[in-house]
Design an enzyme around this catalytic site. Sequence first.
Site, PDB file in Angstrom:
ATOM      1  N   ALA A   1       0.222 130.185   8.966  1.00 35.53           N
ATOM      2  CA  ALA A   1      -1.115 130.365   9.622  1.00 35.53           C
ATOM      3  C   ALA A   1      -1.009 131.428  10.108  1.00 35.53           C
ATOM      4  O   ALA A   1      -2.015 132.638  10.488  1.00 35.53           O
ATOM      5  CB  ALA A   1      -1.373 129.129   9.941  1.00 35.53           C
TER       6      ALA A   1
ATOM      7  N   GLY B   1      -1.112 134.280   8.676  1.00 33.28           N
ATOM      8  CA  GLY B   1      -2.414 134.670   7.371  1.00 33.28           C
ATOM      9  C   GLY B   1      -3.221 134.777   8.356  1.00 33.28           C
ATOM     10  O   GLY B   1      -4.474 135.273   7.764  1.00 33.28           O
ATOM     11  N   ASP B   2      -3.716 133.981   9.597  1.00 33.48           N
ATOM     12  CA  ASP B   2      -5.187 134.277   9.959  1.00 33.48           C
ATOM     13  C   ASP B   2      -5.354 136.020  10.273  1.00 33.48           C
ATOM     14  O   ASP B   2      -6.220 136.167  10.455  1.00 33.48           O
ATOM     15  CB  ASP B   2      -5.123 133.553  11.657  1.00 33.48           C
ATOM     16  N   SER B   3      -4.551 136.821  10.571  1.00 33.38           N
ATOM     17  CA  SER B   3      -4.713 138.055  11.030  1.00 33.38           C
ATOM     18  C   SER B   3      -4.661 139.205   9.260  1.00 33.38           C
ATOM     19  O   SER B   3      -5.869 139.642   8.994  1.00 33.38           O
ATOM     20  CB  SER B   3      -3.269 138.370  11.813  1.00 33.38           C
TER      21      SER B   3
END
Length: 132
Positions: free
Chosen positions: A22, A25-27
């Site tokens: 995560a 994945g956030d970036s």
Amino acid sequence: MDYFHLQTGRDALLAQSSLALAHLGDSVFEVMVRSWLCLKGPSNVKKLHKATVGCVSAPAQAAMAQKILPLLTQEEADVFRRGRNTAPHSVPKAASREEYQTATALEALFGWLYLQGETQRLNQLFSAMMEE
């Protein structure tokens, strides 16, 4: 090492925690949102920033995630579920616990796909989420 075109092996991916996926994945999701907005959104930087913040918030990510759930393969759904079931350390004031966990699941999925070099699949899912 080419950090824009990764192809991590399955064993290395399985060793990653959902929160680590995560984190990445956030970036990945934010870069995709910023790219999409630059091409389709307002040209004013202040408006671009406001629109980006609106798209990457946990409530917005949770709502967009609902659009792609029926499209996920079994393996992708497993990664998503694992991400959603990760106990968060804290929840932002602007989101419910459920929204935050769903957003974390979406980010974990995007991190997982990115580490495999699955950019075409990322684009498919992102496009489905951004449709009106």
